[in-house]
Design a protein around this motif. Structure first.
Motif, PDB file in Angstrom:
ATOM      1  N   VAL A  23      29.732  59.637  34.279  1.00  0.00           N
ATOM      2  CA  VAL A  23      28.372  60.045  33.935  1.00  0.00           C
ATOM      3  C   VAL A  23      27.882  59.243  32.732  1.00  0.00           C
ATOM      4  O   VAL A  23      28.594  59.098  31.738  1.00  0.00           O
ATOM      5  N   ILE A  24      26.671  58.711  32.836  1.00  0.00           N
ATOM      6  CA  ILE A  24      26.020  58.037  31.709  1.00  0.00           C
ATOM      7  C   ILE A  24      24.741  58.788  31.381  1.00  0.00           C
ATOM      8  O   ILE A  24      23.930  59.063  32.268  1.00  0.00           O
ATOM      9  N   LEU A  25      24.582  59.134  30.114  1.00  0.00           N
ATOM     10  CA  LEU A  25      23.394  59.864  29.683  1.00  0.00           C
ATOM     11  C   LEU A  25      22.621  59.081  28.630  1.00  0.00           C
ATOM     12  O   LEU A  25      23.209  58.509  27.717  1.00  0.00           O
ATOM     13  N   TYR A  26      21.320  59.063  28.779  1.00  0.00           N
ATOM     14  CA  TYR A  26      20.414  58.583  27.734  1.00  0.00           C
ATOM     15  C   TYR A  26      19.041  59.129  28.092  1.00  0.00           C
ATOM     16  O   TYR A  26      18.828  59.636  29.202  1.00  0.00           O
ATOM     17  N   THR A  27      18.117  59.060  27.162  1.00  0.00           N
ATOM     18  CA  THR A  27      16.771  59.582  27.401  1.00  0.00           C
ATOM     19  C   THR A  27      15.834  58.425  27.684  1.00  0.00           C
ATOM     20  O   THR A  27      15.632  57.552  26.828  1.00  0.00           O
ATOM     21  N   ARG A  28      15.294  58.408  28.892  1.00  0.00           N
ATOM     22  CA  ARG A  28      14.476  57.271  29.330  1.00  0.00           C
ATOM     23  C   ARG A  28      13.268  57.059  28.422  1.00  0.00           C
ATOM     24  O   ARG A  28      12.944  55.930  28.051  1.00  0.00           O
ATOM     25  N   SER A  29      12.600  58.165  28.063  1.00  0.00           N
ATOM     26  CA  SER A  29      11.366  58.038  27.271  1.00  0.00           C
ATOM     27  C   SER A  29      11.645  57.515  25.859  1.00  0.00           C
ATOM     28  O   SER A  29      10.766  56.939  25.222  1.00  0.00           O
ATOM     29  N   ALA A  30      12.863  57.723  25.371  1.00  0.00           N
ATOM     30  CA  ALA A  30      13.220  57.247  24.032  1.00  0.00           C
ATOM     31  C   ALA A  30      14.031  55.958  24.090  1.00  0.00           C
ATOM     32  O   ALA A  30      14.313  55.341  23.062  1.00  0.00           O
ATOM     33  N   ASP A  31      14.430  55.558  25.294  1.00  0.00           N
ATOM     34  CA  ASP A  31      15.268  54.383  25.500  1.00  0.00           C
ATOM     35  C   ASP A  31      16.534  54.455  24.643  1.00  0.00           C
ATOM     36  O   ASP A  31      16.947  53.457  24.038  1.00  0.00           O
ATOM     37  N   GLY A  32      17.112  55.646  24.561  1.00  0.00           N
ATOM     38  CA  GLY A  32      18.331  55.802  23.781  1.00  0.00           C
ATOM     39  C   GLY A  32      18.823  57.234  23.811  1.00  0.00           C
ATOM     40  O   GLY A  32      18.277  58.074  24.550  1.00  0.00           O
ATOM     41  N   VAL A  33      19.834  57.515  23.025  1.00  0.00           N
ATOM     42  CA  VAL A  33      20.449  58.836  23.001  1.00  0.00           C
ATOM     43  C   VAL A  33      19.660  59.772  22.095  1.00  0.00           C
ATOM     44  O   VAL A  33      19.380  59.431  20.941  1.00  0.00           O
ATOM     45  N   THR A  34      19.298  60.932  22.619  1.00  0.00           N
ATOM     46  CA  THR A  34      18.582  61.948  21.845  1.00  0.00           C
ATOM     47  C   THR A  34      19.367  63.253  21.866  1.00  0.00           C
ATOM     48  O   THR A  34      20.388  63.376  22.557  1.00  0.00           O
ATOM     49  N   GLN A  35      18.845  64.235  21.153  1.00  0.00           N
ATOM     50  CA  GLN A  35      19.486  65.550  21.150  1.00  0.00           C
ATOM     51  C   GLN A  35      19.551  66.123  22.571  1.00  0.00           C
ATOM     52  O   GLN A  35      20.478  66.852  22.911  1.00  0.00           O
ATOM     53  N   ALA A  36      18.565  65.778  23.404  1.00  0.00           N
ATOM     54  CA  ALA A  36      18.556  66.267  24.795  1.00  0.00           C
ATOM     55  C   ALA A  36      19.800  65.801  25.548  1.00  0.00           C
ATOM     56  O   ALA A  36      20.347  66.539  26.383  1.00  0.00           O
TER      57      ALA A  36
END
Lengths: 100, 100
Positions: free
Chosen positions: B70-83
């Motif tokens: 599994v790879i997680l990142y936040t698309r709208s922030a283009d990076g790792v967020t608290q979400a």
């Protein structure tokens, strides 16, 4: 256990598939399916998962939103067999027409 | 839209996760889960799929029999967020204890 497809049999079998290509670095075939969104992609993947479990023939696959990349090969033969070609045809039948 | 986690907030958040590592070539986090077989892996993935759809926060992921990357990142922030950190915690709660 089925044998690896080689020679003219392989050429003929692969030629009848649509959008499937041989993987460069190993004896496997791959195709990327595109769906409008994750829900549509997941619907397809669930159908494939049930088929895979019923046939005990499982893909390696990657999903990113509406994109589904599928790699097929036969573990017991360490390569592409007729079982993979048949499985690929079934996936194409399950996918929306614009993915065939 | 949440902001990318940086600095001490990022360090602290990632330290509280188990088995998650930063992806080298991009701002994302990843973890590999192991299950006894495809059916078990698929059961987990279906749970995650529903969560992803409900939260409209989708992983990139790869499956090979009992292995789920599994790879997680936040698309709208283009990076790792608290979400992503929250999502990772939820996945660990869904997984069997030996995957936590």
């Amino acid at each position: 256990m089925s044998d690896r497809l080689v020679g003219i049999k392989r050429q003929t079998a692969l030629k009848e598939l649509h959008g499937w290509a041989e993987v460069l670095e190993r004896d496997a075939i791959r195709k990327t399916y595109h769906f409008p969104d994750f829900a549509a992609a997941w619907g397809f993947m669930n159908q494939v998962a049930l088929l895979a479990e019923r046939q005990q023939h499982h893909p390696e696959w990657f999903n990113d939103l509406g994109r589904v990349e599928v790699i097929l090969y036969t573990r017991s033969a360490d390569g592409v067999t007729q079982a993979d070609v048949d499985f690929a045809h079934r996936l194409d039948q399950m996918a929306p027409p614009d993915n065939r």
